[in-house]
Design a protein around this motif. Structure first.
Motif, PDB file in Angstrom:
ATOM      1  N   PRO A  19      20.364   3.967 -27.102  1.00  0.00           N
ATOM      2  CA  PRO A  19      19.503   3.117 -26.285  1.00  0.00           C
ATOM      3  C   PRO A  19      18.830   3.965 -25.216  1.00  0.00           C
ATOM      4  CG  PRO A  19      21.793   2.829 -25.647  1.00  0.00           C
ATOM      5  CD  PRO A  19      21.780   3.841 -26.745  1.00  0.00           C
ATOM      6  N   TYR A  21      16.179   3.846 -21.839  1.00  0.00           N
ATOM      7  CA  TYR A  21      15.335   3.146 -20.874  1.00  0.00           C
ATOM      8  C   TYR A  21      14.880   4.153 -19.826  1.00  0.00           C
ATOM      9  CZ  TYR A  21      13.972  -0.131 -17.219  1.00  0.00           C
ATOM     10  OH  TYR A  21      13.278  -0.822 -16.247  1.00  0.00           O
ATOM     11  N   GLU A  23      13.949   7.323 -20.063  1.00  0.00           N
ATOM     12  CA  GLU A  23      14.749   8.547 -20.201  1.00  0.00           C
ATOM     13  C   GLU A  23      13.890   9.770 -20.511  1.00  0.00           C
ATOM     14  OE1 GLU A  23      17.618   8.694 -19.229  1.00  0.00           O
ATOM     15  OE2 GLU A  23      18.814   6.934 -19.733  1.00  0.00           O
ATOM     16  N   ASP A  52      13.942   0.799 -24.839  1.00  0.00           N
ATOM     17  CA  ASP A  52      14.230  -0.515 -24.265  1.00  0.00           C
ATOM     18  C   ASP A  52      13.180  -0.880 -23.211  1.00  0.00           C
ATOM     19  OD1 ASP A  52      15.418  -2.818 -23.398  1.00  0.00           O
ATOM     20  OD2 ASP A  52      17.079  -1.844 -22.369  1.00  0.00           O
ATOM     21  N   ASN A  80      11.966  -4.593 -21.165  1.00  0.00           N
ATOM     22  CA  ASN A  80      13.339  -4.151 -20.961  1.00  0.00           C
ATOM     23  C   ASN A  80      14.308  -5.321 -21.155  1.00  0.00           C
ATOM     24  OD1 ASN A  80      15.503  -3.595 -18.293  1.00  0.00           O
ATOM     25  ND2 ASN A  80      15.447  -2.248 -20.036  1.00  0.00           N
ATOM     26  N   LYS A  83      20.778  -2.692 -22.155  1.00  0.00           N
ATOM     27  CA  LYS A  83      21.468  -1.790 -23.095  1.00  0.00           C
ATOM     28  C   LYS A  83      22.132  -2.556 -24.237  1.00  0.00           C
ATOM     29  CE  LYS A  83      24.897   1.851 -23.370  1.00  0.00           C
ATOM     30  NZ  LYS A  83      26.072   2.508 -22.801  1.00  0.00           N
ATOM     31  N   ALA A 104      21.837   8.442 -23.925  1.00  0.00           N
ATOM     32  CA  ALA A 104      20.825   9.491 -24.014  1.00  0.00           C
ATOM     33  C   ALA A 104      21.037  10.609 -23.003  1.00  0.00           C
ATOM     34  CB  ALA A 104      19.450   8.878 -23.786  1.00  0.00           C
ATOM     35  N   ASP A 105      21.832  10.323 -21.940  1.00  0.00           N
ATOM     36  CA  ASP A 105      21.882  11.268 -20.820  1.00  0.00           C
ATOM     37  C   ASP A 105      22.926  12.378 -20.972  1.00  0.00           C
ATOM     38  OD1 ASP A 105      24.161   9.803 -20.583  1.00  0.00           O
ATOM     39  OD2 ASP A 105      23.717   8.940 -18.628  1.00  0.00           O
ATOM     40  N   GLN A 107      26.029  12.117 -21.151  1.00  0.00           N
ATOM     41  CA  GLN A 107      27.341  11.846 -20.526  1.00  0.00           C
ATOM     42  C   GLN A 107      28.389  11.581 -21.607  1.00  0.00           C
ATOM     43  OE1 GLN A 107      26.345   8.909 -17.173  1.00  0.00           O
ATOM     44  NE2 GLN A 107      27.723  10.409 -16.252  1.00  0.00           N
ATOM     45  N   LYS A 141      32.576   2.953  -8.327  1.00  0.00           N
ATOM     46  CA  LYS A 141      32.373   2.585  -9.731  1.00  0.00           C
ATOM     47  C   LYS A 141      33.682   2.717 -10.509  1.00  0.00           C
ATOM     48  CE  LYS A 141      29.169   2.949 -13.524  1.00  0.00           C
ATOM     49  NZ  LYS A 141      28.002   3.572 -14.111  1.00  0.00           N
ATOM     50  N   ARG A 206      34.181  13.258 -18.839  1.00  0.00           N
ATOM     51  CA  ARG A 206      32.814  12.725 -18.712  1.00  0.00           C
ATOM     52  C   ARG A 206      32.011  13.549 -17.721  1.00  0.00           C
ATOM     53  NH1 ARG A 206      29.741   8.189 -19.986  1.00  0.00           N
ATOM     54  NH2 ARG A 206      28.747   7.072 -18.281  1.00  0.00           N
ATOM     55  N   ARG A 209      25.323  13.073 -15.434  1.00  0.00           N
ATOM     56  CA  ARG A 209      24.076  12.865 -16.163  1.00  0.00           C
ATOM     57  C   ARG A 209      23.306  14.182 -16.279  1.00  0.00           C
ATOM     58  NH1 ARG A 209      19.785   9.515 -17.119  1.00  0.00           N
ATOM     59  NH2 ARG A 209      20.529   7.428 -17.650  1.00  0.00           N
ATOM     60  N   THR A 214      21.104   6.914 -12.973  1.00  0.00           N
ATOM     61  CA  THR A 214      21.732   5.804 -13.697  1.00  0.00           C
ATOM     62  C   THR A 214      20.811   4.581 -13.680  1.00  0.00           C
ATOM     63  OG1 THR A 214      23.629   4.300 -13.791  1.00  0.00           O
ATOM     64  CG2 THR A 214      23.012   5.093 -11.619  1.00  0.00           C
ATOM     65  N   LYS A 215      20.881   3.786 -14.733  1.00  0.00           N
ATOM     66  CA  LYS A 215      20.027   2.596 -14.829  1.00  0.00           C
ATOM     67  C   LYS A 215      20.792   1.342 -14.412  1.00  0.00           C
ATOM     68  CE  LYS A 215      16.841   5.236 -16.631  1.00  0.00           C
ATOM     69  NZ  LYS A 215      17.479   6.508 -16.394  1.00  0.00           N
ATOM     70  N   PHE A 216      22.046   1.529 -14.002  1.00  0.00           N
ATOM     71  CA  PHE A 216      22.873   0.377 -13.648  1.00  0.00           C
ATOM     72  C   PHE A 216      23.196   0.385 -12.158  1.00  0.00           C
ATOM     73  CE2 PHE A 216      23.570   0.710 -18.163  1.00  0.00           C
ATOM     74  CZ  PHE A 216      23.562  -0.620 -18.551  1.00  0.00           C
TER      75      PHE A 216
END
Ligand code: UDP
Ligand code: MG
Length: 296
Positions: A19, A21, A23, A52, A80, A83, A104-105, A107, A141, A206, A209, A214-216
């Motif tokens: 996915p 978005y 990127e 997306d 959009n 995800k 895609a990043d 991670q 997080k 992990r 990025r 981050t998109k979140f």
């Protein structure tokens, strides 16, 4: 290790689901890294990328890559959607025998795919990639995620292993079950786990990025958590039933008390007793029946 995968592989196909978005900054390094890793895998490969509804030039970049390399497939959304819908679409398009959703990043380190394929070759239908450390994530997080998954596992019959994201390998038979699930609000971490099957875990650290942000944000994560619990637990509805019962029973007793008091000691405020009892009792009954009705 990798040789083993190559020896065992016949004409099976591996699908990566990506996915994407906004990127564009990460796309070149993503393909460079992934295609290099996949060079040593002798399966047929497809990389299903879902744009997306990006507002940067993600789509143009992806079109360029898809034109040059026929293994790269492109699905593009009109806006959009998020995800989860992007992964749902990618699942529909994927034709592989083994299917791996990957961010895609970078991670989700693509190198891990070798280990996952090995486990798959050993007969496991699901290979989870577990983060042995989440140092790259902020403390907020990390702790909210840990809290959410422990709450989720207490409230739901579907078990989600801790520290496992969407990155995992799934056999085609697992994916076929997931594709049949009719949910519209698709909490993929739950849906991925719902079918069960024989599973194992590989571990990874992990990383940060590779590029971009981050998109979140917290608000998106909060809504994501609510959608997860609402989709996979009947506890909030059952809570309505219990709360409704308790409120109706208490208001009934309170009603008796007020009526008796009024009979013996007269009226304090005219109408107060009857209105209070009626409102509380009806509120409780409504909550109770709403809970019963939604849970059927
Ligand atoms: N993503 C997406 N749609 C969205 C948000 C994210 O397709 O609305 C993709 C994003 O491009 C990335 C993956 O989902 O490939 C994970 O997103 P991100 O890295 O921002 O999440 P985080 O790792 O911070 O949880
Ligand atoms: Mg990320």
């Amino acid at each position: 290790m990798n040789n083993n995968v190559q020896k065992n592989s016949t004409n099976k196909k591996l699908s990566l689901l990506v996915p994407m978005y906004n990127e564009s900054s990460v796309i070149p390094v993503f393909f460079e890294t992934v295609l290099k890793v996949l060079e040593t895998v002798s399966y047929e490969i497809e990389i299903v990328c879902v744009n997306d509804g990006s507002t940067d030039n993600t789509l143009e970049l992806l079109k360029g890559y898809a034109e040059k390399d026929k293994r790269i497939k492109l699905v593009s959304f009109s806006r959009n959607f998020g995800k989860e819908p992007a992964m749902t679409a990618a699942l529909d398009f994927a034709t592989g025998d083994a299917i791996v959703p990957i961010d895609a990043d970078l991670q989700d380190p693509p190198e891990l795919i070798h280990e996952m394929l090995e486990e798959w070759e050993q007969g496991f239908d699901v290979v989870f990639a577990r983060r042995s450390s989440r140092d790259a994530d902020s403390i907020v997080k990390r702790s909210t995620a840990a809290w959410f998954y422990s709450l989720f596992n207490k409230m739901s019959d579907t078990y989600i292993p801790s520290n496992v994201g969407d990155y995992r390998l799934m056999d085609r038979k697992v994916v076929e079950v997931i594709k049949k699930l009719p949910e519209k609000d698709r909490f993929m971490k739950g849906l991925f786990c719902w079918p069960g099957f024989k599973s194992t875990t590989v571990e990874f650290e992990r990383p940060e990025r590779a590029e971009g942000e981050t998109k979140f944000n917290m608000w998106k994560l909060w809504n994501f958590a609510i959608s997860g619990i609402a989709s996979f637990s009947t506890m909030p509805i059952r809570l309505g039933i219990y709360l409704g019962l308790i409120i109706s029973a208490a208001s009934f007793v309170y009603g008796l008390f007020i009526i008796t008091k009024t009979l013996f000691m007269g009226v304090d405020v005219p109408g107060y007793a009857s209105i209070m009892v009626a409102v509380l009792f009806l509120g409780g009954i409504q909550l109770f029946f709403l809970g019963c009705w939604v849970s059927t």
